[in-house]
Scaffold this active site. Structure first.
Site, PDB file in Angstrom:
ATOM      1  N   GLY A  92       1.255   7.820   9.322  1.00  0.00           N
ATOM      2  CA  GLY A  92       0.279   6.831   8.841  1.00  0.00           C
ATOM      3  C   GLY A  92       0.300   5.478   9.525  1.00  0.00           C
ATOM      4  O   GLY A  92      -0.735   4.829   9.630  1.00  0.00           O
ATOM      5  N   LYS A 106       1.018  -0.904  -3.221  1.00  0.00           N
ATOM      6  CA  LYS A 106       0.449  -0.657  -4.557  1.00  0.00           C
ATOM      7  C   LYS A 106       1.521  -1.011  -5.580  1.00  0.00           C
ATOM      8  O   LYS A 106       2.309  -0.151  -5.985  1.00  0.00           O
ATOM      9  CB  LYS A 106       0.085   0.823  -4.714  1.00  0.00           C
ATOM     10  CG  LYS A 106      -1.073   1.308  -3.874  1.00  0.00           C
ATOM     11  CD  LYS A 106      -1.305   2.792  -4.141  1.00  0.00           C
ATOM     12  CE  LYS A 106      -2.444   3.342  -3.324  1.00  0.00           C
ATOM     13  NZ  LYS A 106      -2.517   4.823  -3.420  1.00  0.00           N
ATOM     14  N   ARG A 151      -8.025   9.392   9.377  1.00  0.00           N
ATOM     15  CA  ARG A 151      -7.130   8.441  10.055  1.00  0.00           C
ATOM     16  C   ARG A 151      -7.863   7.612  11.104  1.00  0.00           C
ATOM     17  O   ARG A 151      -7.467   6.505  11.430  1.00  0.00           O
ATOM     18  CB  ARG A 151      -5.990   9.181  10.766  1.00  0.00           C
ATOM     19  CG  ARG A 151      -5.039   9.907   9.854  1.00  0.00           C
ATOM     20  CD  ARG A 151      -3.797  10.326  10.632  1.00  0.00           C
ATOM     21  NE  ARG A 151      -3.010  11.349   9.950  1.00  0.00           N
ATOM     22  CZ  ARG A 151      -2.092  11.099   9.026  1.00  0.00           C
ATOM     23  NH1 ARG A 151      -1.860   9.861   8.645  1.00  0.00           N
ATOM     24  NH2 ARG A 151      -1.409  12.080   8.476  1.00  0.00           N
ATOM     25  N   PHE A 191      -6.566   5.672  -4.405  1.00  0.00           N
ATOM     26  CA  PHE A 191      -6.277   6.351  -3.138  1.00  0.00           C
ATOM     27  C   PHE A 191      -7.127   5.754  -2.019  1.00  0.00           C
ATOM     28  O   PHE A 191      -8.330   5.549  -2.181  1.00  0.00           O
ATOM     29  CB  PHE A 191      -6.541   7.855  -3.276  1.00  0.00           C
ATOM     30  CG  PHE A 191      -5.959   8.624  -2.144  1.00  0.00           C
ATOM     31  CD1 PHE A 191      -4.608   8.958  -2.139  1.00  0.00           C
ATOM     32  CD2 PHE A 191      -6.741   8.981  -1.050  1.00  0.00           C
ATOM     33  CE1 PHE A 191      -4.050   9.644  -1.078  1.00  0.00           C
ATOM     34  CE2 PHE A 191      -6.187   9.664   0.016  1.00  0.00           C
ATOM     35  CZ  PHE A 191      -4.843   9.997   0.012  1.00  0.00           C
ATOM     36  N   VAL A 192      -6.507   5.458  -0.898  1.00  0.00           N
ATOM     37  CA  VAL A 192      -7.219   4.852   0.239  1.00  0.00           C
ATOM     38  C   VAL A 192      -7.067   5.703   1.504  1.00  0.00           C
ATOM     39  O   VAL A 192      -6.080   6.420   1.660  1.00  0.00           O
ATOM     40  CB  VAL A 192      -6.730   3.411   0.524  1.00  0.00           C
ATOM     41  CG1 VAL A 192      -7.078   2.472  -0.611  1.00  0.00           C
ATOM     42  CG2 VAL A 192      -5.229   3.358   0.786  1.00  0.00           C
ATOM     43  N   ASP A 223       3.794   3.092  -1.798  1.00  0.00           N
ATOM     44  CA  ASP A 223       3.193   3.591  -3.036  1.00  0.00           C
ATOM     45  C   ASP A 223       4.294   3.638  -4.104  1.00  0.00           C
ATOM     46  O   ASP A 223       4.610   2.625  -4.703  1.00  0.00           O
ATOM     47  CB  ASP A 223       2.577   4.957  -2.725  1.00  0.00           C
ATOM     48  CG  ASP A 223       1.792   5.543  -3.879  1.00  0.00           C
ATOM     49  OD1 ASP A 223       1.422   4.805  -4.788  1.00  0.00           O
ATOM     50  OD2 ASP A 223       1.538   6.763  -3.874  1.00  0.00           O
ATOM     51  N   ASP A 283      -4.556   8.996   5.827  1.00  0.00           N
ATOM     52  CA  ASP A 283      -5.374  10.208   5.744  1.00  0.00           C
ATOM     53  C   ASP A 283      -5.541  10.705   4.315  1.00  0.00           C
ATOM     54  O   ASP A 283      -4.771  10.376   3.427  1.00  0.00           O
ATOM     55  CB  ASP A 283      -4.734  11.335   6.553  1.00  0.00           C
ATOM     56  CG  ASP A 283      -3.495  11.893   5.861  1.00  0.00           C
ATOM     57  OD1 ASP A 283      -2.602  11.103   5.504  1.00  0.00           O
ATOM     58  OD2 ASP A 283      -3.426  13.120   5.659  1.00  0.00           O
ATOM     59  N   GLU A 317       5.545   0.287   7.805  1.00  0.00           N
ATOM     60  CA  GLU A 317       4.921   1.307   6.959  1.00  0.00           C
ATOM     61  C   GLU A 317       3.419   1.048   6.857  1.00  0.00           C
ATOM     62  O   GLU A 317       2.979  -0.102   6.950  1.00  0.00           O
ATOM     63  CB  GLU A 317       5.509   1.243   5.540  1.00  0.00           C
ATOM     64  CG  GLU A 317       6.569   2.279   5.249  1.00  0.00           C
ATOM     65  CD  GLU A 317       5.995   3.660   4.972  1.00  0.00           C
ATOM     66  OE1 GLU A 317       4.903   4.002   5.489  1.00  0.00           O
ATOM     67  OE2 GLU A 317       6.653   4.408   4.234  1.00  0.00           O
ATOM     68  N   ASP A 318       2.645   2.109   6.641  1.00  0.00           N
ATOM     69  CA  ASP A 318       1.229   1.939   6.353  1.00  0.00           C
ATOM     70  C   ASP A 318       1.040   1.467   4.918  1.00  0.00           C
ATOM     71  O   ASP A 318       0.318   0.528   4.639  1.00  0.00           O
ATOM     72  CB  ASP A 318       0.439   3.230   6.619  1.00  0.00           C
ATOM     73  CG  ASP A 318       1.050   4.451   5.927  1.00  0.00           C
ATOM     74  OD1 ASP A 318       2.157   4.349   5.336  1.00  0.00           O
ATOM     75  OD2 ASP A 318       0.430   5.525   5.982  1.00  0.00           O
TER      76      ASP A 318
HETATM   77  P1  IMP Z   1       5.724   6.517  -1.273  1.00  0.00           P
HETATM   78  O1  IMP Z   1       6.932   7.263  -0.781  1.00  0.00           O
HETATM   79  O2  IMP Z   1       5.260   7.023  -2.623  1.00  0.00           O
HETATM   80  O3  IMP Z   1       5.895   5.010  -1.251  1.00  0.00           O
HETATM   81  O4  IMP Z   1       4.517   6.916  -0.365  1.00  0.00           O
HETATM   82  C1  IMP Z   1       4.425   6.534   0.933  1.00  0.00           C
HETATM   83  C2  IMP Z   1       3.557   7.468   1.735  1.00  0.00           C
HETATM   84  O5  IMP Z   1       2.606   8.205   0.949  1.00  0.00           O
HETATM   85  C3  IMP Z   1       2.749   6.639   2.697  1.00  0.00           C
HETATM   86  O6  IMP Z   1       3.462   6.410   3.892  1.00  0.00           O
HETATM   87  C4  IMP Z   1       1.504   7.474   2.868  1.00  0.00           C
HETATM   88  O7  IMP Z   1       1.705   8.399   3.909  1.00  0.00           O
HETATM   89  C5  IMP Z   1       1.344   8.217   1.563  1.00  0.00           C
HETATM   90  N1  IMP Z   1       0.342   7.541   0.689  1.00  0.00           N
HETATM   91  C6  IMP Z   1       0.588   6.875  -0.456  1.00  0.00           C
HETATM   92  N2  IMP Z   1      -0.549   6.380  -0.996  1.00  0.00           N
HETATM   93  C7  IMP Z   1      -1.547   6.738  -0.151  1.00  0.00           C
HETATM   94  C8  IMP Z   1      -2.980   6.490  -0.142  1.00  0.00           C
HETATM   95  O8  IMP Z   1      -3.580   5.854  -1.030  1.00  0.00           O
HETATM   96  N3  IMP Z   1      -3.664   7.023   0.908  1.00  0.00           N
HETATM   97  C9  IMP Z   1      -3.075   7.727   1.911  1.00  0.00           C
HETATM   98  N4  IMP Z   1      -1.740   7.963   1.949  1.00  0.00           N
HETATM   99  C10 IMP Z   1      -0.987   7.475   0.915  1.00  0.00           C
END
Ligand code: IMP
Length: 175
Positions: free
Chosen positions: A45, A131, A165, A152-153, A103, A159, A99-100
């Site tokens: 991402g 978030k 992407r 969700f984005v 979450d 993606d 990081e992108d």
């Molecule tokens: P985390 O481990 O829950 O913090 O999630 C991180 C990863 O989940 C990110 O690097 C993204 O690849 C994916 N992700 C989380 N939320 C979104 C979203 O809204 N759109 C797309 N990918 C997401």
């Protein structure tokens, strides 16, 4: 705009992203002026964000890409994540993880655990999106582009099931 079964609407424009990247790069150029940082970008991402940000870095700096691979082991029911692609010796280095989106924070938690043993001089997090309402684990995020609601984005590297992407702007799902 539609991807698979979901409708998306424009959320943050490429112009807003560009401005935010300039602001963050200014801070990093100042904060890390003599620190020779190593940017570690989390695939997939963060690849577009990293490419745009890194071109605004004007101090000596390195960049490399890492990936967390999830797979299920036959003998246990839990998910196992393996860190791939870390070729640099991070001992005594100033690390900036790119990081992108943060979450739940699980991905970062896992990476920080793996890094704790490796003797980096400093580790800071740079994320384009956060978030806050979804984040379970408290992680200190030094550089955050945009705090966003729990929707969700897609776009700008992010993606939905593999697609989206390549969109220049960020879109959010229409509920
Ligand atoms: P985390 O481990 O829950 O913090 O999630 C991180 C990863 O989940 C990110 O690097 C993204 O690849 C994916 N992700 C989380 N939320 C979104 C979203 O809204 N759109 C797309 N990918 C997401």
């Amino acid at each position: 705009m539609q991807i698979h079964d979901q409708k998306f609407e424009i959320f943050i424009s490429s112009e807003q992203i560009r401005k935010k990247i300039n602001e963050i790069a200014l801070r990093i150029n100042r904060d890390y002026a003599d620190a020779n940082p190593l940017f570690l970008s989390i695939l997939n991402g963060a690849f577009i964000f990293t490419a745009d940000l890194f071109r605004e870095i004007i101090i000596p700096a390195e960049v490399s890409f890492i990936k967390l691979k999830s797979y299920r082991r036959m003998e246990t029911s839990g998910k196992v994540k393996e860190l791939l692609g870390l070729e640099h010796n991070i001992f005594n280095r100033n690390i900036v993880i790119v990081e992108d989106i943060v979450d739940t924070g699980k991905t970062l938690n896992h990476i920080l655990d793996e890094f704790a043993e490796l003797g980096a001089k400093s580790i800071e997090i740079l994320t384009l999106l956060h978030k806050p309402d979804a984040t379970i684990n408290h992680i200190n995020l030094k550089y955050v582009g945009f705090e966003i609601p729990n929707d969700f984005v897609v776009g700008y590297g992010l993606d939905y099931d593999g697609y989206g992407r390549n969109l220049k702007d960020l879109y959010k799902v229409v509920n």
